[in-house]
Design an enzyme around this catalytic site. Structure first.
Site, PDB file in Angstrom:
ATOM      1  N   ASP A 135       0.820  -1.224   0.000  1.00 34.32           N
ATOM      2  CA  ASP A 135       0.000   0.000   0.000  1.00 34.32           C
ATOM      3  C   ASP A 135       0.848   1.267   0.000  1.00 34.32           C
ATOM      4  O   ASP A 135       0.626   2.182   0.818  1.00 34.32           O
ATOM      5  CB  ASP A 135      -0.928   0.037   1.241  1.00 34.32           C
ATOM      6  CG  ASP A 135      -1.610  -1.290   1.526  1.00 34.32           C
ATOM      7  OD1 ASP A 135      -1.905  -2.015   0.558  1.00 34.32           O
ATOM      8  OD2 ASP A 135      -1.854  -1.603   2.702  1.00 34.32           O
ATOM      9  N   GLU A 185     -11.192  -1.277  -2.999  1.00 36.53           N
ATOM     10  CA  GLU A 185     -10.506  -0.547  -1.922  1.00 36.53           C
ATOM     11  C   GLU A 185      -9.379   0.294  -2.523  1.00 36.53           C
ATOM     12  O   GLU A 185      -9.234   0.374  -3.745  1.00 36.53           O
ATOM     13  CB  GLU A 185      -9.943  -1.538  -0.894  1.00 36.53           C
ATOM     14  CG  GLU A 185      -8.959  -2.527  -1.513  1.00 36.53           C
ATOM     15  CD  GLU A 185      -8.658  -3.735  -0.641  1.00 36.53           C
ATOM     16  OE1 GLU A 185      -9.359  -3.964   0.364  1.00 36.53           O
ATOM     17  OE2 GLU A 185      -7.697  -4.460  -0.986  1.00 36.53           O
TER      18      GLU A 185
END
Ligand code: FUB
Length: 336
Positions: A44, A217
């Site tokens: 991420d 997401e």
């Protein structure tokens, strides 16, 4: 860690006739970062530029109970990276105890604000402690970051969105928005100037859904040539099909029509390429995409590594599919 690759141009130097055409001083071989760009299991990645340094703030990709801190990495050129351990630690965030995820960073008024997810909040579980999206502040991009609110900034499920995977978008008018959400739902909310809460919209609501088709997401937004690019991850992050898609709109609120995927696995290079961020070298049309992927043949979902590639647009503004590589990007020192 420093990765140095000799580029194909050097091989070409041995071609017949090259010697006569070669300059008196041989060109210095261009350095390339190599992928992954630094060692360790990280995911991420939030990429940013502060002054003359590139920064990457990733999730520490370990089992949830071990995700109790965030490291950061800085580089003057995208090739040589320095690790800044534990820029944020659950020790300084009383309500956070695990699953510290997906940092988002913004500089404002000389302070650095690091937004993070914590605790993998599931309100449907009995005795679930507080969790969600928090914000921490520091005087330097290297931290140490301290909890700003002593509670989550978003600690409830709004419009079906799990409070994780935050991104802060600054619009041209100076307004800051939090764009976030897991469980297939994405919200946008206008942040107060001091990031301690939200400014309700004119209709009285605070969280507006901007969920496009296919969204899972990892949202992100940027503006280019007057258009709003909204990007997100699709698929499951532990598996090979995790990927990135995007839409383009005329405002931060859309409507956003999915254009298509631009980042995905390459079975010869890596799998599960997703949850990315994007940076533009100031004053140029040079764009980079930071993302994570799994090494080939590794089925452990937490085994994610941070990689970098260039990202290009066509003449009509469409994002071209990104080729994932092992060589990564060439050195790109920052000028200002
Ligand atoms: O790293 C933890 C979670 O994995 C993130 O919040 C998701 O986006 C996925 O990348």
């Amino acid at each position: 860690m420093k990765h140095t690759l000799l580029l194909a141009g050097l091989l070409a130097a041995s071609a017949p006739g090259w010697a006569q055409r070669a300059p008196a001083t041989p060109a210095k071989p261009a350095k390339a970062a190599g992928n992954p760009i630094f060692p360790g299991w990280y995911a991420d990645p939030e990429a940013a530029i502060f002054g003359k340094q590139y920064w990457i703030y990733p999730t520490y990709s370990a089992p949830y109970n071990q995700q109790v801190y965030l490291d950061a990495f800085s580089s003057p050129d995208l090739v040589t990276w320095t690790k800044h351990p534990h820029v944020l630690d659950t020790a300084s965030v009383k309500w956070a105890h695990r699953a510290m995820w997906a940092p988002a960073i913004v500089e404002k008024g000389g302070k650095y604000y690091l937004f993070f997810g914590a605790n993998d909040y599931h309100p449907e579980k009995a005795n679930e402690p507080p969790g969600g999206i928090g914000v921490a502040v520091a005087d330097s991009p290297a931290g140490p970051f301290k909890d700003l609110l002593k509670r989550p900034l978003v600690g409830t499920v709004e419009n079906g969105a799990q409070p994780i995977d935050q991104f802060v978008f600054k619009d041209g008018d100076g307004k800051y928005y939090l764009i976030y959400g897991g469980w297939g739902h994405c919200n946008i909310a206008q942040l107060k100037d001091d990031f301690t809460g939200f400014v309700p919209f004119a209709d009285g609501t605070t969280f507006r859904s901007i969920t496009p088709q296919g969204y899972v997401e990892g949202p992100l937004m940027f503006r280019r040539q007057g258009k709003y690019y909204f990007m997100w991850s699709e698929g499951g992050w532990t598996g090979p099909d995790y990927s990135v898609a995007y839409a383009v709109g005329d405002s931060p609120f859309g409507p956003f029509q999915r254009v298509g995927k631009i980042l995905a696995q390459d079975p010869k290079v890596g799998t599960g390429a997703g949850h990315h961020s994007v940076i533009q070298v100031p004053g140029t049309e040079r764009w980079y995409i930071a993302y994570h992927r799994h090494p080939l043949g590794d089925a452990d979902g937490n085994h994610r590594q941070v990689c970098l590639e260039e990202m290009h647009f066509d003449k009509t503004g469409r994002i071209l599919p990104v080729k994932i590589t092992t060589q990564g990007v060439a050195a790109q020192p920052l000028k200002r």
